[in-house]
Design a protein around this motif. Structure first.
Motif, short mmCIF file in Angstrom:
data_model
loop_
_atom_site.label_atom_id
_atom_site.label_comp_id
_atom_site.label_asym_id
_atom_site.label_seq_id
_atom_site.Cartn_x
_atom_site.Cartn_y
_atom_site.Cartn_z
N THR A 104 0.92 -1.09 0.00
CA THR A 104 -0.02 -0.11 0.11
C THR A 104 0.71 1.18 -0.04
O THR A 104 2.21 1.31 -0.10
N ARG A 105 0.12 2.41 -0.21
CA ARG A 105 1.12 3.57 -0.04
C ARG A 105 1.93 3.78 1.45
O ARG A 105 2.92 4.39 1.36
N LEU A 106 1.45 3.15 2.43
CA LEU A 106 2.21 3.34 3.73
C LEU A 106 2.91 2.19 4.17
O LEU A 106 3.65 2.32 5.00
N THR A 107 2.69 1.17 3.70
CA THR A 107 3.18 -0.40 4.21
C THR A 107 3.32 -1.33 3.26
O THR A 107 2.59 -1.28 2.19
N ARG A 108 4.39 -2.27 3.30
CA ARG A 108 4.33 -3.54 2.78
C ARG A 108 4.17 -4.48 3.83
O ARG A 108 4.67 -4.46 5.26
N SER A 109 3.61 -5.74 3.51
CA SER A 109 3.11 -6.50 4.36
C SER A 109 2.98 -8.01 3.63
O SER A 109 2.83 -8.15 2.58
N TRP A 110 3.46 -8.76 4.57
CA TRP A 110 3.35 -10.41 4.18
C TRP A 110 2.56 -11.17 5.04
O TRP A 110 2.46 -11.10 6.39
N ASP A 111 1.58 -11.96 4.56
CA ASP A 111 0.70 -12.93 5.42
C ASP A 111 1.74 -13.65 5.87
O ASP A 111 2.63 -14.16 5.32
N THR A 112 1.34 -14.71 6.88
CA THR A 112 2.15 -15.70 7.59
C THR A 112 1.32 -16.78 8.26
O THR A 112 0.08 -16.34 8.95
N ASP A 113 1.74 -18.01 8.12
CA ASP A 113 1.08 -19.17 8.77
C ASP A 113 1.47 -18.99 10.15
O ASP A 113 0.93 -20.10 11.04
N VAL A 114 2.41 -18.65 10.62
CA VAL A 114 3.14 -18.76 11.87
C VAL A 114 2.44 -17.57 12.57
O VAL A 114 2.63 -16.58 12.84
N GLN A 115 1.50 -18.25 13.80
CA GLN A 115 0.63 -17.36 14.36
C GLN A 115 0.93 -17.50 15.81
O GLN A 115 0.34 -18.48 16.53
N ALA A 116 1.66 -16.71 16.65
CA ALA A 116 1.94 -16.70 17.91
C ALA A 116 1.09 -16.09 18.98
O ALA A 116 1.14 -16.35 20.07
N PHE A 117 0.21 -15.13 18.40
CA PHE A 117 -0.52 -14.61 19.42
C PHE A 117 -1.94 -13.99 18.53
O PHE A 117 -1.94 -13.47 17.49
N HIS A 118 -3.05 -14.64 18.98
CA HIS A 118 -4.45 -14.74 18.40
C HIS A 118 -4.66 -14.80 16.86
O HIS A 118 -5.40 -14.27 16.36
N ASN A 119 -3.61 -15.49 16.26
CA ASN A 119 -3.87 -15.76 14.83
C ASN A 119 -4.07 -14.45 14.08
O ASN A 119 -4.75 -14.38 13.32
N ALA A 120 -3.39 -13.49 14.62
CA ALA A 120 -3.47 -12.03 13.99
C ALA A 120 -2.16 -11.51 13.78
O ALA A 120 -1.73 -10.50 14.14
N CYS A 121 -1.24 -12.44 12.93
CA CYS A 121 0.14 -12.03 12.83
C CYS A 121 0.51 -11.95 11.30
O CYS A 121 0.02 -12.51 10.48
N VAL A 122 1.28 -10.77 10.97
CA VAL A 122 2.05 -10.53 9.86
C VAL A 122 3.28 -10.31 9.78
O VAL A 122 4.20 -9.85 10.87
N ILE A 123 4.16 -10.12 8.65
CA ILE A 123 5.39 -9.48 8.60
C ILE A 123 5.36 -8.34 7.82
O ILE A 123 4.29 -8.33 6.98
N THR A 124 5.69 -7.19 8.45
CA THR A 124 5.47 -5.70 7.89
C THR A 124 6.61 -5.12 7.83
O THR A 124 7.52 -5.26 8.52
N SER A 125 6.58 -3.92 6.86
CA SER A 125 7.64 -3.02 6.92
C SER A 125 7.03 -1.66 6.48
O SER A 125 6.31 -1.73 5.70
N ALA A 126 7.28 -0.80 7.38
CA ALA A 126 6.75 0.73 6.88
C ALA A 126 8.01 1.63 7.42
O ALA A 126 8.57 1.83 6.55
N GLN A 127 8.10 2.11 8.61
CA GLN A 127 8.96 2.85 9.12
C GLN A 127 10.22 2.38 9.71
O GLN A 127 11.21 2.81 10.07
N ARG A 128 10.17 0.78 9.54
CA ARG A 128 11.17 -0.01 10.25
C ARG A 128 11.37 -1.13 9.07
O ARG A 128 10.49 -1.34 8.25
N PRO A 129 12.56 -1.77 9.38
CA PRO A 129 12.79 -2.82 8.57
C PRO A 129 11.57 -4.00 8.72
O PRO A 129 10.75 -3.99 9.78
N ASP A 130 11.68 -5.10 7.89
CA ASP A 130 10.65 -6.10 8.21
C ASP A 130 10.78 -6.58 9.60
O ASP A 130 11.66 -6.81 10.24
N HIS A 131 9.81 -6.97 9.99
CA HIS A 131 9.30 -7.51 11.31
C HIS A 131 7.93 -7.84 11.52
O HIS A 131 7.09 -7.82 10.94
#
Length: 174
Positions: free
Chosen positions: A60-87
């Motif tokens: 998107t204009r604000l962020t890059r993100s990737w879905d992930t099957d690795v869900q450590a907390f509430h099945n609401a996890c992604v890998i994202t990058s906006a103002q920080r490196p991928d996390h």
């Protein structure tokens, strides 16, 4: 400002220390809040920029993100990058009996999940976990959302510097 004071008071009241983290939480509490195996997988994946757990990519204009099957907390996890490196980041409701102690309770469970070789460093509104021999760090933050629910954000960063709080001007504050 008030949130930081509230969190500091909660941490002080809870007597948060690494020893307290590990000994006050039962494995059941950790299992209730976090999927420890998924968290271990996310931490291990930090070394390669989370490449092995990245799924479908979105931009998107604000962020890059990737879905992930690795869900450590509430099945609401992604890998994202906006103002920080991928996390790796997860958001979910912190359903603990004492909402004022939610950060302390969550930190205790997270410490149980991570194990004794991780060191907890409490901050104003979050706890950062680090371990000798790895660059990856894990953070847990709590906040109240716009609906009045106590929420948590669990993050895994590739390096300690990536986990540093963003300055107001970096976040777009006016």
């Amino acid at each position: 400002m008030t949130r930081g004071i509230f969190i500091r008071a909660s941490l002080a009241m809870a007597g948060l220390s690494l020893a307290g983290c590990v000994t006050t939480s039962t494995p059941q509490q950790a299992a209730d809040l976090f999927d420890c195996a998924a968290l271990d997988q996310a931490v291990a994946s930090a070394a390669n920029g989370f490449e092995d757990i990245k799924g479908r990519y979105s931009d998107t204009r604000l962020t890059r993100s990737w879905d992930t099957d690795v869900q450590a907390f509430h099945n609401a996890c992604v890998i994202t990058s906006a103002q920080r490196p991928d996390h790796y980041v997860c958001f979910g409701r912190m359903q603990v009996e004492d909402p004022r102690g939610s950060l302390a309770a969550g930190s205790a469970a997270l410490g149980q999940c991570l194990g004794n070789d991780w060191t907890a460093t409490p901050g104003d509104d979050r706890v950062l976990f680090s371990r000798a021999g790895t660059d990856a760090v894990v953070t847990l933050e709590t906040f109240v959302n716009d609906r009045g629910h106590r929420m948590g954000a669990l993050s895994v960063f590739q390096q300690d510097a990536d986990a540093m709080p963003l300055a107001d001007e970096e976040m777009g504050a006016q």
